[in-house]
Write a protein that holds these residues in place. Structure first.
Motif, PDB file in Angstrom:
ATOM      1  N   PHE A 111      -5.595  18.757 -14.587  1.00  0.00           N
ATOM      2  CA  PHE A 111      -6.354  17.656 -13.991  1.00  0.00           C
ATOM      3  C   PHE A 111      -5.624  16.361 -14.309  1.00  0.00           C
ATOM      4  O   PHE A 111      -5.245  16.113 -15.454  1.00  0.00           O
ATOM      5  N   ASP A 112      -5.439  15.525 -13.319  1.00  0.00           N
ATOM      6  CA  ASP A 112      -4.668  14.296 -13.459  1.00  0.00           C
ATOM      7  C   ASP A 112      -5.391  13.305 -14.384  1.00  0.00           C
ATOM      8  O   ASP A 112      -6.514  12.888 -14.092  1.00  0.00           O
ATOM      9  N   PRO A 113      -4.762  12.907 -15.499  1.00  0.00           N
ATOM     10  CA  PRO A 113      -5.405  11.966 -16.415  1.00  0.00           C
ATOM     11  C   PRO A 113      -5.664  10.598 -15.776  1.00  0.00           C
ATOM     12  O   PRO A 113      -6.611   9.911 -16.134  1.00  0.00           O
ATOM     13  N   GLY A 114      -4.840  10.210 -14.809  1.00  0.00           N
ATOM     14  CA  GLY A 114      -5.071   8.950 -14.098  1.00  0.00           C
ATOM     15  C   GLY A 114      -6.371   8.984 -13.316  1.00  0.00           C
ATOM     16  O   GLY A 114      -7.155   8.026 -13.330  1.00  0.00           O
ATOM     17  N   TYR A 115      -6.629  10.110 -12.621  1.00  0.00           N
ATOM     18  CA  TYR A 115      -7.894  10.257 -11.893  1.00  0.00           C
ATOM     19  C   TYR A 115      -9.064  10.283 -12.860  1.00  0.00           C
ATOM     20  O   TYR A 115     -10.114   9.706 -12.588  1.00  0.00           O
ATOM     21  N   ALA A 116      -8.888  10.941 -13.999  1.00  0.00           N
ATOM     22  CA  ALA A 116      -9.959  10.992 -15.000  1.00  0.00           C
ATOM     23  C   ALA A 116     -10.311   9.584 -15.467  1.00  0.00           C
ATOM     24  O   ALA A 116     -11.494   9.221 -15.531  1.00  0.00           O
ATOM     25  N   CYS A 133       0.832  -1.204   0.000  1.00  0.00           N
ATOM     26  CA  CYS A 133       0.000   0.000   0.000  1.00  0.00           C
ATOM     27  C   CYS A 133       0.867   1.255   0.000  1.00  0.00           C
ATOM     28  O   CYS A 133       1.740   1.413   0.832  1.00  0.00           O
ATOM     29  N   THR A 134       0.599   2.156  -0.950  1.00  0.00           N
ATOM     30  CA  THR A 134       1.324   3.423  -0.997  1.00  0.00           C
ATOM     31  C   THR A 134       0.533   4.535  -0.324  1.00  0.00           C
ATOM     32  O   THR A 134       1.059   5.607  -0.104  1.00  0.00           O
ATOM     33  N   SER A 135      -0.725   4.284  -0.022  1.00  0.00           N
ATOM     34  CA  SER A 135      -1.570   5.296   0.594  1.00  0.00           C
ATOM     35  C   SER A 135      -2.570   4.607   1.513  1.00  0.00           C
ATOM     36  O   SER A 135      -3.354   3.787   1.062  1.00  0.00           O
ATOM     37  N   GLU A 136      -2.525   4.927   2.791  1.00  0.00           N
ATOM     38  CA  GLU A 136      -3.446   4.290   3.728  1.00  0.00           C
ATOM     39  C   GLU A 136      -4.823   4.931   3.712  1.00  0.00           C
ATOM     40  O   GLU A 136      -5.813   4.280   3.963  1.00  0.00           O
ATOM     41  N   LYS A 137      -4.886   6.232   3.427  1.00  0.00           N
ATOM     42  CA  LYS A 137      -6.167   6.933   3.390  1.00  0.00           C
ATOM     43  C   LYS A 137      -6.552   7.188   1.937  1.00  0.00           C
ATOM     44  O   LYS A 137      -5.708   7.488   1.102  1.00  0.00           O
ATOM     45  N   PRO A 138      -7.854   7.091   1.648  1.00  0.00           N
ATOM     46  CA  PRO A 138      -8.291   7.391   0.274  1.00  0.00           C
ATOM     47  C   PRO A 138      -7.978   8.836  -0.095  1.00  0.00           C
ATOM     48  O   PRO A 138      -8.017   9.729   0.751  1.00  0.00           O
ATOM     49  N   VAL A 139      -7.684   9.049  -1.373  1.00  0.00           N
ATOM     50  CA  VAL A 139      -7.455  10.409  -1.859  1.00  0.00           C
ATOM     51  C   VAL A 139      -8.765  11.044  -2.312  1.00  0.00           C
ATOM     52  O   VAL A 139      -8.890  12.261  -2.335  1.00  0.00           O
ATOM     53  N   PHE A 140      -9.750  10.199  -2.672  1.00  0.00           N
ATOM     54  CA  PHE A 140     -11.074  10.680  -3.045  1.00  0.00           C
ATOM     55  C   PHE A 140     -12.130   9.661  -2.648  1.00  0.00           C
ATOM     56  O   PHE A 140     -11.851   8.463  -2.555  1.00  0.00           O
ATOM     57  N   TYR A 141     -13.343  10.166  -2.444  1.00  0.00           N
ATOM     58  CA  TYR A 141     -14.532   9.351  -2.217  1.00  0.00           C
ATOM     59  C   TYR A 141     -15.508   9.718  -3.324  1.00  0.00           C
ATOM     60  O   TYR A 141     -15.768  10.902  -3.541  1.00  0.00           O
TER      61      TYR A 141
END
Length: 142
Positions: free
Chosen positions: A125-130, A39-47
């Motif tokens: 805007f991050d293309p990965g998030y898109a 895991c690189t991130s324990e908390k979500p970055v978005f919901y």
């Protein structure tokens, strides 16, 4: 249910996991990287919360994207029709940051169908998030 979005070399970019919390019904959690052992991130970055249109005044809204589960104000809203592959991701100022459109056939009136579409991502805007949002829309509305 869990989805992992990877780059071309197989490195995890995002992990999207459906919430099992009964308070967060219809909610997906987006983590940076891979969730689990490495895991690189324990908390979500978005919901991402699917819009329930029963009492909603704006039936054009598909989903809301929040930075924290406790936020009252969304960071992004997704509007349009996923079944027609015609959606927009708008930020808090209603500026379009990403858009899904049906792919236009350029030769001899050929129809590509709904599974072929264009994802347009604005600068900043991050293309990965898109792309992660597209995957979630597919899970929510297919």
């Amino acid at each position: 249910m869990e989805l992992v979005l990877m780059d071309g070399s197989g490195k995890p970019i995002l992990t999207m996991r459906r919430s099992t919390n009964l308070r967060l019904v219809g909610t997906w959690l987006i983590y940076g990287g891979e969730v689990g052992e490495f895991c690189t991130s324990e908390k979500p970055v978005f919901y991402v919360k699917k819009s329930i249109n029963i009492l909603n005044a704006n039936s054009n809204v598909l989903a809301y994207v929040y930075r924290r589960s406790s936020d009252k104000r969304y960071a992004y809203v997704i509007e349009g029709s996923y079944s027609h592959r015609s959606c927009k991701v708008l930020d808090e100022t209603k500026r379009v940051v990403a858009e899904i459109r049906p792919k236009d056939a350029l030769k001899r009136g050929i129809s590509f169908g709904l599974e072929v579409f264009v994802l347009i991502v604005q600068a900043g805007f991050d293309p990965g998030y898109a792309m992660g949002l597209v995957l979630l829309l597919d899970q929510m509305f297919s």
